[in-house]
Design an enzyme around this catalytic site. Structure first.
Site, short mmCIF file in Angstrom:
data_model
loop_
_atom_site.label_atom_id
_atom_site.label_comp_id
_atom_site.label_asym_id
_atom_site.label_seq_id
_atom_site.Cartn_x
_atom_site.Cartn_y
_atom_site.Cartn_z
N THR A 10 13.02 56.33 -26.11
CA THR A 10 13.05 58.07 -25.93
C THR A 10 12.29 58.53 -25.13
OG1 THR A 10 11.62 58.25 -27.89
CG2 THR A 10 14.17 57.94 -28.25
N ASP B 234 6.62 48.08 -36.20
CA ASP B 234 7.44 48.85 -34.86
C ASP B 234 6.58 48.22 -33.79
OD1 ASP B 234 8.72 50.13 -32.81
OD2 ASP B 234 7.30 51.96 -33.01
N LYS C 173 8.06 46.01 -31.62
CA LYS C 173 8.95 45.83 -30.39
C LYS C 173 8.82 44.24 -29.48
CE LYS C 173 9.12 50.68 -29.30
NZ LYS C 173 7.98 51.14 -30.15
N LYS D 207 5.74 53.95 -40.44
CA LYS D 207 5.70 53.33 -39.10
C LYS D 207 4.52 52.92 -38.76
CE LYS D 207 6.54 54.68 -35.13
NZ LYS D 207 5.57 54.01 -34.29
N ASP E 219 9.74 38.60 -25.94
CA ASP E 219 9.41 37.34 -25.25
C ASP E 219 10.46 36.30 -25.23
OD1 ASP E 219 7.37 35.29 -24.56
OD2 ASP E 219 6.00 36.64 -25.58
N ARG F 205 4.22 63.49 -34.99
CA ARG F 205 3.33 64.48 -34.85
C ARG F 205 3.80 65.88 -35.55
NH1 ARG F 205 3.00 63.61 -28.46
NH2 ARG F 205 4.90 62.34 -28.94
#
Length: 240
Positions: free
Chosen positions: A127, A63, A65, A37, A68, A218
């Site tokens: 999230t 990714d 997002k 990603k 607009d 992570r």
């Protein structure tokens, strides 16, 4: 989606500005995970050329997002397909017309480029947000209600699935059916810290609940041995 192997479900988040570090992670993890990603941090630092240099031909979740006016988002999606992503996303809160434009642009551009059409996903509720956060920004209802409302709108607008919290997997499966892709961040193995994610689940729990793809950063990239961490997650998923 149900035919995905355990390692194909795992998308590693390369959330870094360090091109060499990201490239090293891709090299170390190829074959152990399903793809990578790329988000705003890396893309803003290195752009499309950096994505090509780092990810190469490996499956890519772009990714960014997009959010607009419909014409701008459609143009961005057409440009994004030159990177041959496996999936990309837009904010479902951008509305029906914007999502329809994104889905149509992906279809058209894929035909023009003679490539497989990527999955176009809607982002429901980040999230990092919980009920209190939604109330603070003026959203009515709780997090689960907002996620279902936006996911249904995404499906009606022609999108292939949504990015959602693990806590909403079950209700989205019920609301949107078995063929609606669920791409799930907020995944934390039991041996990893939750960090800034407020709605989390282990990899095995998420897949058992019905997740298709797991976005994991992570717990893998921050481990002293990323390949070993990925193998631990793969073993956990194989036991589901």
């Amino acid at each position: 989606m149900s035919r995905l192997t355990p390692h194909e479900r795992v998308l590693v988040a390369l959330d870094t500005q360090d091109l060499e570090r990201a490239a090293a992670l891709v090299s170390d993890l190829r074959g152990s995970v399903g793809g990578f990603k790329i988000g705003k941090e890396f893309f803003t630092s290195h752009g499309p050329d950096g994505v090509r240099a780092c990810v190469g031909s490996h499956p890519l979740f772009l990714d960014l997002k997009y959010h607009d006016i419909p014409n701008t988002v459609a143009s961005a999606v057409r440009a994004a397909l030159h990177l041959h992503p496996q999936m990309l996303n837009v904010h479902a809160s951008g509305g029906r017309a914007m999502m329809e434009a994104a889905a149509e642009a992906a279809r058209e551009a894929a035909e023009d480029l003679e490539m497989d059409r990527p999955l176009v996903l809607g982002v429901t509720v980040l999230t990092s947000l919980d009920d209190a956060d939604l109330a603070e920004i003026g959203q009515q209802g709780n997090t689960a209600e907002a996620v279902v409302r936006l996911a249904k709108l995404a499906k009606a607008s022609g999108l292939d699935g949504v990015v959602c919290s693990p806590k909403e997997i079950t209700i989205l499966r019920k609301a949107c059916g078995p063929d609606f892709a669920l791409v799930v961040p907020g995944i934390r193995p039991s041996w990893a810290a939750s960090g800034d994610q407020k709605r989390v689940m282990t990899p095995a729990e998420a897949v058992a609940a019905g997740a298709d793809y797991l976005v994991i950063g992570r717990p893998i990239t921050g481990d002293p041995d990323p390949a070993s961490a990925a193998k631990r997650i793969r073993a956990e998923l194989e036991a589901v």
